[in-house]
Design an enzyme around this catalytic site. Structure first.
Site, PDB file in Angstrom:
ATOM      1  CE1 TYR A  14      56.966  50.541  62.407  1.00 35.92           C
ATOM      2  CE2 TYR A  14      55.075  51.775  61.596  1.00 35.92           C
ATOM      3  CZ  TYR A  14      56.424  51.472  61.535  1.00 35.92           C
ATOM      4  OH  TYR A  14      57.227  52.105  60.628  1.00 35.92           O
TER       5      TYR A  14
ATOM      6  CB  CYS B 161      73.227  38.401  49.530  1.00 29.95           C
ATOM      7  SG  CYS B 161      71.701  37.610  50.113  1.00 29.95           S
TER       8      CYS B 161
ATOM      9  CB  CYS C 117      73.550  37.107  56.753  1.00 36.77           C
ATOM     10  SG  CYS C 117      71.819  36.653  56.499  1.00 36.77           S
TER      11      CYS C 117
ATOM     12  CG  ASP D 289      58.788  47.810  59.147  1.00 27.61           C
ATOM     13  OD1 ASP D 289      59.882  47.263  59.437  1.00 27.61           O
ATOM     14  OD2 ASP D 289      58.620  48.467  58.103  1.00 27.61           O
TER      15      ASP D 289
ATOM     16  CB  CYS E 267      73.354  42.634  52.436  1.00 29.61           C
ATOM     17  SG  CYS E 267      72.752  42.605  54.143  1.00 29.61           S
TER      18      CYS E 267
ATOM     19  CB  CYS F 296      67.242  42.255  53.507  1.00 28.59           C
ATOM     20  SG  CYS F 296      67.100  40.601  54.200  1.00 28.59           S
TER      21      CYS F 296
ATOM     22  CD  GLU G 275      56.397  55.700  60.272  1.00 34.59           C
ATOM     23  OE1 GLU G 275      55.908  54.563  60.130  1.00 34.59           O
ATOM     24  OE2 GLU G 275      57.552  55.987  59.902  1.00 34.59           O
TER      25      GLU G 275
END
Length: 304
Positions: free
Chosen positions: A133, A213, A222, A151, A216, A206, A50
């Site tokens: 985070y 799309c 959406c 994030d 997705c 995305c 991370e």
């Protein structure tokens, strides 16, 4: 055991839960096989990943992460070496303060937690270099606990799919965090999978400039897609100049010191002769103030 009457209505899954489950199902099929996602990876390995992934793409992080985990598989192993060792092994990942903070984090883990990464948000936030985070990501990805992992990728997915916003604002808002929190499944494991899945969807499908799309799982519901995917053409392009910037010069100084076996006279070195003296002095002083570089005041030579 009580039985459900044959004519009883069975509550339908909520629209939100169905959309969240669709993303989770997509992730199980399309998610990348990254080493820090392996169930055998320790919480320390997740924490290191991370920190490394902050503002740095996966393709650059993975080989360095593997080298780090081979050399320093535990916080105690890293704490037993020096900060200079950590900064040198960081290589060209950029933002070398992260290496310094990871070393400081390892020392703190040994001193405060017997060398183990704590499964506690407040204890994680108290570690050097660990903010909201990163603490939430470790809770979610290492311990599979319910935590708000928000994030840029996750913010973009939620903003588009639920609010019809093409790109997230520069700073998180209270309303944005409340919406994100409301989408998390109550179950720990499901919430952790949603965190990873929504992040992966933002990273692979995305994306900021090109939304795929047709790939997705949220396209049919959406809000942004229903509105014609408006707004990207007017969004400001974020350009990051590199050549000649202080950040580049700092990187060149660090590279010079990483390769050196002894102290170096930075301001008089031929490899940096093309840097304007005032800029070179400024960048060197910044590295000294950040604690990334030390200078022998008697000789003026610098080292990590």
């Amino acid at each position: 055991m009580p039985t459900v009457p044959r004519n009883a209505a069975v509550p339908a899954m909520s629209e939100t839960a169905a959309r969240v489950d669709a993303v989770r199902a997509w992730f199980r099929e399309a998610g990348r096989d990254l080493p820090w996602r392996d169930d055998r990876t320790s919480a320390w390995g997740v924490l290191v990943s991370e920190v490394m992934l902050q503002q740095t793409p996966v393709v650059r992080v993975e080989p360095v992460w593997r080298e780090w985990m081979s050399r320093w598989p535990t916080p105690a192993a890293l704490a037993a070496d020096t900060q200079a060792d950590a900064v040198r092994a960081w290589g060209r990942l950029g933002y070398p303060r992260r290496a310094k903070r990871l070393w400081e984090c390892a020392v703190a883990l040994v001193e405060r937690h017997e060398g183990e990464v704590p499964c506690d948000l407040e204890a994680l936030r108290a570690l050097p270099g660990v903010g909201d985070y990163t603490a939430a990501a470790v809770m979610s990805f290492a311990f599979h606990r319910r935590a708000l992992v928000l994030d840029t990728n996750v913010r973009r997915v939620i903003g588009r799919a639920w609010s019809g916003e093409p790109l997230p604002a520069a700073h998180q808002t209270v309303g944005e965090r409340a919406l994100a929190a409301s989408l998390m499944p109550e179950d720990d494991a499901a919430a952790a999978e949603w965190a990873a899945a929504s992040m992966e969807l933002g990273a692979l499908v995305c994306t900021a400039r090109v939304a795929r799309c047709d790939e997705c799982p949220l396209a049919a519901s959406c809000a942004w897609f229903a509105d014609g995917c408006q707004g990207l053409e007017a969004a400001p392009r974020r350009t990051q100049p590199w050549h000649g910037t202080d950040r580049q010069v700092r990187g060149r100084i660090m590279a010079l010191l990483r390769a050196a076996s002894a102290g170096v006279n930075v301001t008089g070195h031929a490899a940096l002769a093309d840097v304007e003296p005032g800029q070179l002095d400024r960048c060197l002083e910044g590295l000294l103030e950040d604690g990334l570089v030390t200078r022998d005041e008697a000789t003026g030579r610098c080292s990590l």
